[in-house]
Design an enzyme around this catalytic site. Structure first.
Site, mmCIF file in Angstrom:
data_model
loop_
_atom_site.group_PDB
_atom_site.id
_atom_site.type_symbol
_atom_site.label_atom_id
_atom_site.label_comp_id
_atom_site.label_asym_id
_atom_site.label_seq_id
_atom_site.Cartn_x
_atom_site.Cartn_y
_atom_site.Cartn_z
ATOM 1 N N HIS A 17 -8.209 -4.299 2.582
ATOM 2 C CA HIS A 17 -8.640 -3.545 3.777
ATOM 3 C C HIS A 17 -9.724 -2.532 3.378
ATOM 4 O O HIS A 17 -9.497 -1.323 3.362
ATOM 5 C CB HIS A 17 -7.426 -2.832 4.366
ATOM 6 N N ASP A 38 -12.419 -5.379 16.367
ATOM 7 C CA ASP A 38 -11.295 -5.874 15.556
ATOM 8 C C ASP A 38 -11.390 -7.392 15.614
ATOM 9 O O ASP A 38 -10.791 -8.030 16.477
ATOM 10 C CB ASP A 38 -9.970 -5.366 16.094
ATOM 11 N N GLU A 58 -13.356 -6.646 5.608
ATOM 12 C CA GLU A 58 -12.169 -6.970 4.828
ATOM 13 C C GLU A 58 -12.122 -8.445 4.438
ATOM 14 O O GLU A 58 -12.343 -9.314 5.278
ATOM 15 C CB GLU A 58 -10.908 -6.639 5.638
ATOM 16 N N ARG A 105 0.817 -1.211 0.000
ATOM 17 C CA ARG A 105 0.000 0.000 0.000
ATOM 18 C C ARG A 105 0.851 1.261 0.000
ATOM 19 O O ARG A 105 0.329 2.372 -0.052
ATOM 20 C CB ARG A 105 -0.925 0.008 1.223
#
Length: 574
Positions: A431, A479, A528, A364
């Site tokens: 993501h 998460d 994701e 990324r």
């Protein structure tokens, strides 16, 4: 101490004594006398150290005037395993400090992790003064003596400052007017590639004096120091030398990572050339996007659009034919290559989450090459290993990423090939950030009955739970890694459903930072596609994953947009 202010373990009394001696040396007897008064008024040294330092600094400014940031002089370079940090020495502002640092660099004395290392990493806050507190802090214990108190101007982003009374220092990642003029400023950093990587490394929270919570690196980042142009870098440099030698032995490849926010004129010229080579009428167009970044614009026959930046190979926009933006870009996102793009669909490769290299890997943070396009519309980007990637992950690879629009549907396909002669292991994720009407009403269905890893409390040692809900929600920090997820899951974003049908992405990750991102957490969630467990890829082998995304709006919302006065569209407050 001001909240988040750099912390030094030395006794504040030493600072006050040093400052008094300094005044005596330059003939300011009256100032020294008043300084002792400041010391007495400050009270017991076990109290507010930051407040006393600030009082002393203001006292000095009253007598000496505000130093000015003058023309910079020579430069030194810190070499870490993540890259180089160039520090411009502000010699006219802090002549004695910069002389000490220059001598240290010239003799390459900073060579051990005990004496020279970064140990505190605080990212820039979305708003306000923190937490986090916008600094990268380390130690320079090989200096022959504590630095003098000079260069005391207001701390700004990029300033390199010592903490009064010791040899600890920090790089300011943001402006700090709240700290006044209490820190000696002696250097300037203007390239954020390596500092941002270090700031992204895994940290643990530590409570200082039972109050302010600081972020301390779980694994310190040592560095060596040399004057600019000296290519003898000490032990850290020699540790990566074999990797760089291996790169040099292969056909030359440009280092497309470790990109810099410069050379916009060159990028503009490249955009025109790329569009001439790959453009397909209205279906595929290459032009400057946000921040001037080279961007591929796709448009399907029905009017749906997508935007993909070459930097990071990131899908930054996906709009339906009706103009509904499905993805989300965070307000703290920047498009100058100083850090990965915060939003859209960033890649996590060859690492997902924290680990041995930079957070979420390097894909990324690199420029991808435009390798192909068709009027489907479809575009293919490619990332291959280079000197930058070998510096942290010594493997030969090719990552090929294809993005297409089929009507309103967005499809992605990632192929990772081992182009070397030895196996390697990796994990990965797409993501994806999705905009939502309200984070507390957003839901995901399709995960009921699965075990998931809850990483909120401790990402390194997550707890294991079973998902009993039909609809997973985001009503607090989330998460969660759902292992063995079904091929299709659906996000209700408040305006309709985002369906995700995947192939060979075995896991699904749900994430919201909750109030850790106060400015925007209510506006997005991340759903994701992931390969959480490492995959071992043999030499010459390839791994392929794909996902199709489709948005379908709520029929009632569509109806009410055109008929707001109909009874079923009226909302009554109790």
């Amino acid at each position: 101490m001001y909240r988040g202010e750099p912390v030094c373990c030395r006794h504040t009394a030493l600072l006050l004594l040093c400052l008094a001696a300094w005044h005596a040396c330059i003939g300011l007897a009256e100032a020294a006398s008043e300084l002792r008064g400041v010391r007495r008024r400050a009270g017991d040294v076990s109290g507010n150290n930051g407040g006393r330092r600030l009082a002393v600094a203001r006292h000095l400014h009253a007598h000496l005037g505000q130093p000015r940031l003058t023309d910079p002089g020579r430069a030194v370079t810190m070499y870490t395993q993540f890259g180089e940090i160039r520090v411009q020495l502000l010699e006219k502002l802090a002549p004695r400090i910069t002389s000490m640092v220059w001598e240290l660099a010239a003799h390459r004395n900073c060579t051990t992790s005990h004496s020279c290392a970064f140990y505190r990493n605080e990212a820039r806050p979305l708003s306000g003064e923190g937490p986090p507190y916008a600094l990268l802090q380390g130690r320079m214990y090989d200096l022959p003596q504590d630095p003098p108190f000079e260069g005391n101007i207001e701390v700004r982003r990029g300033h390199v400052c010592f903490i009064p009374g010791g040899k600890d220092f920090f790089i300011a990642l943001g402006d700090h007017p709240e700290w006044g003029n209490s820190h000696p400023v002696w250097g300037l950093v203007d390239d954020w590639q390596t500092p941002d990587i270090i700031v992204s490394q895994q940290y643990t929270n530590w409570s200082h004096n039972g109050g302010t919570v600081l972020r301390i690196l779980k694994i310190e980042v040592p560095w060596t120091l040399a004057v600019e142009g000296d290519r003898t870098f000490g032990p850290l440099r020699s540790a990566v030398a074999p990797l760089r030698a291996a790169v040099a032995a292969r056909p030359a490849r440009a280092a497309r990572c470790a990109v810099r926010a410069t050379a916009q004129a060159v990028e503009t010229a490249d955009v025109k050339s790329l569009n001439s080579q790959f453009g397909k009428a209205d279906a595929v167009e290459v032009k400057e996007g946000r921040g001037g970044l080279p961007t591929v614009f796709l448009k399907s026959d029905n009017g749906a659009t997508a935007e993909i930046t070459l930097f990071g190979g990131c899908v930054t926009s996906w709009k339906t034919a009706a103009g509904q933006e499905v993805l989300y870009i965070r307000p703290d996102a920047v498009f100058d290559k100083s850090k990965p793009i915060s939003g859209g669909m960033p890649h996590c490769f060859p690492q997902f989450g924290p680990g041995n290299i930079q957070l979420h890997g390097f894909a990324r943070n690199c420029d991808w090459e435009l390798a192909g396009a068709s009027d489907g519309p479809t575009v293919t980007l490619v990332l291959t290993d280079n000197e930058y990637t070998w510096g942290m992950w010594p493997n030969s690879f090719k990552a090929e990423y294809t993005v297409s629009l089929v009507g309103d549907a967005l499809t992605t396909r990632l192929v990772v090939t081992n182009t070397g002669d030895a196996p390697f292991a990796f994990n990965a994720s797409l993501h994806s950030y999705f905009g939502v009407a309200d984070v507390e009403t957003a839901t995901v269905r399709g995960l009921q009955g699965l075990e998931y890893l809850d990483r909120v409390a401790d990402a390194a040692h997550p707890s294991v739970h079973k998902e009993l809900r039909e609809l997973a929600t985001f009503r607090g920090p989330v998460d969660a890694v759902y292992r063995g997820a079904p091929a299709k899951v659906v996000l209700d974003n408040g305006a309709g459903d985002v369906g995700m049908a995947s192939d060979n992405w075995p896991d699904v990750v749900l994430w919201t930072p909750w109030t850790a991102m106060e400015a925007c957490y209510k506006e997005f969630v991340c759903v994701e596609n992931a390969q959480y467990a490492p995959v071992t890829l043999e030499a010459g082998a390839a791994w392929t994953s794909a996902t199709s995304f489709i948005f379908s709006s709520d029929p009632l919302i569509d109806f009410c947009n055109g008929n707001p006065d109909q009874p079923e569209c009226l909302v009554y407050d109790d």
